[in-house]
Design a protein around this motif. Structure first.
Motif, PDB file in Angstrom:
ATOM      1  N   THR A  16       0.838  -1.202   0.000  1.00 37.35           N
ATOM      2  CA  THR A  16       0.000   0.000   0.000  1.00 37.35           C
ATOM      3  C   THR A  16       0.870   1.248   0.000  1.00 37.35           C
ATOM      4  OG1 THR A  16      -1.780  -1.180   1.127  1.00 37.35           O
ATOM      5  CG2 THR A  16      -1.828   1.234   1.232  1.00 37.35           C
ATOM      6  N   ARG A  17       1.887   1.260   0.849  1.00 34.20           N
ATOM      7  CA  ARG A  17       2.810   2.401   0.896  1.00 34.20           C
ATOM      8  C   ARG A  17       3.545   2.552  -0.428  1.00 34.20           C
ATOM      9  NH1 ARG A  17       7.862   2.297   1.644  1.00 34.20           N
ATOM     10  NH2 ARG A  17       7.933   0.317   2.752  1.00 34.20           N
ATOM     11  N   MET A  18       4.004   1.431  -0.988  1.00 29.54           N
ATOM     12  CA  MET A  18       4.715   1.475  -2.263  1.00 29.54           C
ATOM     13  C   MET A  18       3.825   2.020  -3.376  1.00 29.54           C
ATOM     14  SD  MET A  18       6.619  -2.208  -1.768  1.00 29.54           S
ATOM     15  CE  MET A  18       7.230  -2.378  -3.432  1.00 29.54           C
ATOM     16  N   THR A  19       2.547   1.642  -3.365  1.00 30.02           N
ATOM     17  CA  THR A  19       1.594   2.138  -4.360  1.00 30.02           C
ATOM     18  C   THR A  19       1.473   3.650  -4.268  1.00 30.02           C
ATOM     19  OG1 THR A  19       0.345   0.065  -4.230  1.00 30.02           O
ATOM     20  CG2 THR A  19      -0.785   1.976  -5.190  1.00 30.02           C
ATOM     21  N   HIS A  20       1.336   4.157  -3.059  1.00 29.66           N
ATOM     22  CA  HIS A  20       1.225   5.607  -2.863  1.00 29.66           C
ATOM     23  C   HIS A  20       2.495   6.311  -3.329  1.00 29.66           C
ATOM     24  CE1 HIS A  20      -2.532   5.803  -0.284  1.00 29.66           C
ATOM     25  NE2 HIS A  20      -2.377   4.537  -0.587  1.00 29.66           N
ATOM     26  N   GLU A  21       3.648   5.700  -3.086  1.00 27.33           N
ATOM     27  CA  GLU A  21       4.910   6.296  -3.539  1.00 27.33           C
ATOM     28  C   GLU A  21       5.004   6.312  -5.059  1.00 27.33           C
ATOM     29  OE1 GLU A  21       8.631   5.329  -1.477  1.00 27.33           O
ATOM     30  OE2 GLU A  21       7.419   4.394   0.097  1.00 27.33           O
ATOM     31  N   LEU A  23       2.451   6.463  -7.173  1.00 26.81           N
ATOM     32  CA  LEU A  23       1.525   7.499  -7.635  1.00 26.81           C
ATOM     33  C   LEU A  23       2.062   8.901  -7.362  1.00 26.81           C
ATOM     34  CD1 LEU A  23      -1.801   5.799  -6.496  1.00 26.81           C
ATOM     35  CD2 LEU A  23      -0.952   6.040  -8.857  1.00 26.81           C
ATOM     36  N   GLU A  24       2.664   9.094  -6.211  1.00 24.53           N
ATOM     37  CA  GLU A  24       3.227  10.403  -5.887  1.00 24.53           C
ATOM     38  C   GLU A  24       4.409  10.737  -6.786  1.00 24.53           C
ATOM     39  OE1 GLU A  24       5.457  12.635  -2.170  1.00 24.53           O
ATOM     40  OE2 GLU A  24       4.148  10.937  -1.737  1.00 24.53           O
ATOM     41  N   ARG A  25       5.292   9.795  -6.963  1.00 24.60           N
ATOM     42  CA  ARG A  25       6.498  10.000  -7.780  1.00 24.60           C
ATOM     43  C   ARG A  25       6.143  10.353  -9.226  1.00 24.60           C
ATOM     44  NH1 ARG A  25      11.689   7.886  -7.052  1.00 24.60           N
ATOM     45  NH2 ARG A  25      12.866   7.822  -8.961  1.00 24.60           N
ATOM     46  N   ASN A  26       5.039   9.767  -9.724  1.00 24.04           N
ATOM     47  CA  ASN A  26       4.654   9.960 -11.126  1.00 24.04           C
ATOM     48  C   ASN A  26       3.471  10.903 -11.295  1.00 24.04           C
ATOM     49  OD1 ASN A  26       6.504   8.060 -12.591  1.00 24.04           O
ATOM     50  ND2 ASN A  26       5.666   6.696 -11.029  1.00 24.04           N
ATOM     51  N   ILE A  48      -0.521  -4.091  -6.577  1.00 20.72           N
ATOM     52  CA  ILE A  48      -0.291  -2.645  -6.588  1.00 20.72           C
ATOM     53  C   ILE A  48      -1.335  -1.965  -7.474  1.00 20.72           C
ATOM     54  CG2 ILE A  48       1.302  -0.849  -7.418  1.00 20.72           C
ATOM     55  CD1 ILE A  48       3.603  -2.689  -6.355  1.00 20.72           C
ATOM     56  N   ALA A  49      -1.620  -2.555  -8.640  1.00 26.34           N
ATOM     57  CA  ALA A  49      -2.632  -1.991  -9.540  1.00 26.34           C
ATOM     58  C   ALA A  49      -4.005  -1.993  -8.870  1.00 26.34           C
ATOM     59  CB  ALA A  49      -2.670  -2.775 -10.852  1.00 26.34           C
ATOM     60  N   HIS A  50      -4.314  -3.051  -8.138  1.00 23.49           N
ATOM     61  CA  HIS A  50      -5.597  -3.151  -7.432  1.00 23.49           C
ATOM     62  C   HIS A  50      -5.699  -2.082  -6.332  1.00 23.49           C
ATOM     63  CE1 HIS A  50      -9.201  -5.007  -5.830  1.00 23.49           C
ATOM     64  NE2 HIS A  50      -8.653  -4.963  -4.626  1.00 23.49           N
ATOM     65  N   ILE A  51      -4.626  -1.888  -5.589  1.00 22.05           N
ATOM     66  CA  ILE A  51      -4.615  -0.869  -4.526  1.00 22.05           C
ATOM     67  C   ILE A  51      -4.795   0.519  -5.139  1.00 22.05           C
ATOM     68  CG2 ILE A  51      -3.183   0.248  -2.756  1.00 22.05           C
ATOM     69  CD1 ILE A  51      -1.887  -2.609  -2.347  1.00 22.05           C
ATOM     70  N   ALA A  52      -4.099   0.781  -6.253  1.00 23.18           N
ATOM     71  CA  ALA A  52      -4.232   2.078  -6.927  1.00 23.18           C
ATOM     72  C   ALA A  52      -5.653   2.281  -7.427  1.00 23.18           C
ATOM     73  CB  ALA A  52      -3.233   2.171  -8.086  1.00 23.18           C
ATOM     74  N   GLN A  55      -7.996   3.472  -4.989  1.00 21.49           N
ATOM     75  CA  GLN A  55      -7.758   4.876  -4.676  1.00 21.49           C
ATOM     76  C   GLN A  55      -8.179   5.792  -5.835  1.00 21.49           C
ATOM     77  OE1 GLN A  55      -6.477   5.935  -1.636  1.00 21.49           O
ATOM     78  NE2 GLN A  55      -6.727   3.795  -1.068  1.00 21.49           N
ATOM     79  N   GLY A  56      -8.760   5.206  -6.890  1.00 18.69           N
ATOM     80  CA  GLY A  56      -9.229   5.999  -8.026  1.00 18.69           C
ATOM     81  C   GLY A  56      -8.193   6.225  -9.109  1.00 18.69           C
ATOM     82  N   HIS A  57      -7.121   5.447  -9.106  1.00 16.99           N
ATOM     83  CA  HIS A  57      -6.066   5.574 -10.119  1.00 16.99           C
ATOM     84  C   HIS A  57      -5.951   4.269 -10.887  1.00 16.99           C
ATOM     85  CE1 HIS A  57      -4.464   9.377  -8.576  1.00 16.99           C
ATOM     86  NE2 HIS A  57      -4.755   8.885  -7.381  1.00 16.99           N
ATOM     87  N   LYS A  58      -6.028   4.355 -12.200  1.00 23.69           N
ATOM     88  CA  LYS A  58      -5.950   3.163 -13.046  1.00 23.69           C
ATOM     89  C   LYS A  58      -4.513   3.005 -13.542  1.00 23.69           C
ATOM     90  CE  LYS A  58      -8.520  -0.002 -15.014  1.00 23.69           C
ATOM     91  NZ  LYS A  58      -8.975  -1.089 -14.175  1.00 23.69           N
ATOM     92  N   LEU A  59      -3.821   1.999 -13.020  1.00 21.00           N
ATOM     93  CA  LEU A  59      -2.470   1.685 -13.478  1.00 21.00           C
ATOM     94  C   LEU A  59      -2.536   0.509 -14.441  1.00 21.00           C
ATOM     95  CD1 LEU A  59      -0.380   1.919 -10.172  1.00 21.00           C
ATOM     96  CD2 LEU A  59      -0.074   3.328 -12.215  1.00 21.00           C
TER      97      LEU A  59
END
Length: 176
Positions: A16-21, A23-26, A48-52, A55-59
């Motif tokens: 979860t933390r890695m996913t947020h990082e 999204l933030e980084r990019n 990671i894609a599922h967690i994103a 959160q409303g982000h499609k990876l």
């Protein structure tokens, strides 16, 4: 004898933390493609894609087989070949490679060679659930779930529900 260094709950928290990082980084998910390195990097990329997504982000997510790009095929010729699946073109995209354990750097080197056959990303980033150190090549992860300094006679084993029936990271001494 092995000891647990990450439970399933701790793996989920790290992902979860890695996913947020990521999204933030990019600055979000536009133009970002996750590629999970087979075998255990693939389900981690899917998660990671599922967690994103939650959160409303499609990876965009795919899986990368590096078997034929490895530099140890002579020593391990019976390694089964997997299947690379890309979610579309990678040209001009930010490709985020996802792996379970970063150790020597040779898996990442093979992944970079494989990627060159599929296109030219605008950037390549590396995320690893565990970074155990002891690099043989000048490769560094951009995002790490857990830094776990190890000795050469230790082995880090990542188990994922999709392949092993449970989520767990252990460390054990090698018999050799």
């Amino acid at each position: 004898m092995s000891r647990t260094v990450m439970s399933g709950d701790e793996m989920t928290w790290a992902l979860t933390r890695m996913t947020h990082e990521i999204l933030e980084r990019n600055h979000g998910s536009d133009g970002v493609v996750l590629l999970g390195i087979l075998t255990r990097g693939a389900p981690l990329a899917d998660r990671i894609a599922h967690i994103a997504d939650a959160q409303g982000h499609k990876l965009a997510v795919g899986h990368l087989d590096i078997t034929m790009y490895r530099d140890d095929l002579r020593a391990n010729p019976t390694r089964p070949v997997g299947r690379t699946t890309l979610p579309g073109e990678i040209d001009g995209k930010v490709v985020v490679l996802v792996d379970d354990v970063l150790y020597s750097g040779r898996t990442v080197q093979a992944a970079l060679h494989a990627l060159a056959d599929f296109g030219r990303p605008s950037a390549i980033q590396l995320v690893a659930l565990v970074d155990r150190g002891l690099r043989e090549l000048p490769i560094q992860a951009d995002i790490v779930g857990k830094f776990l300094p190890t000795a050469k006679d230790e082995r880090v084993r990542v188990e994922v529900q999709e392949h092993d029936g449970q989520d767990l990271v252990t460390i054990e001494r090698s018999d050799s």
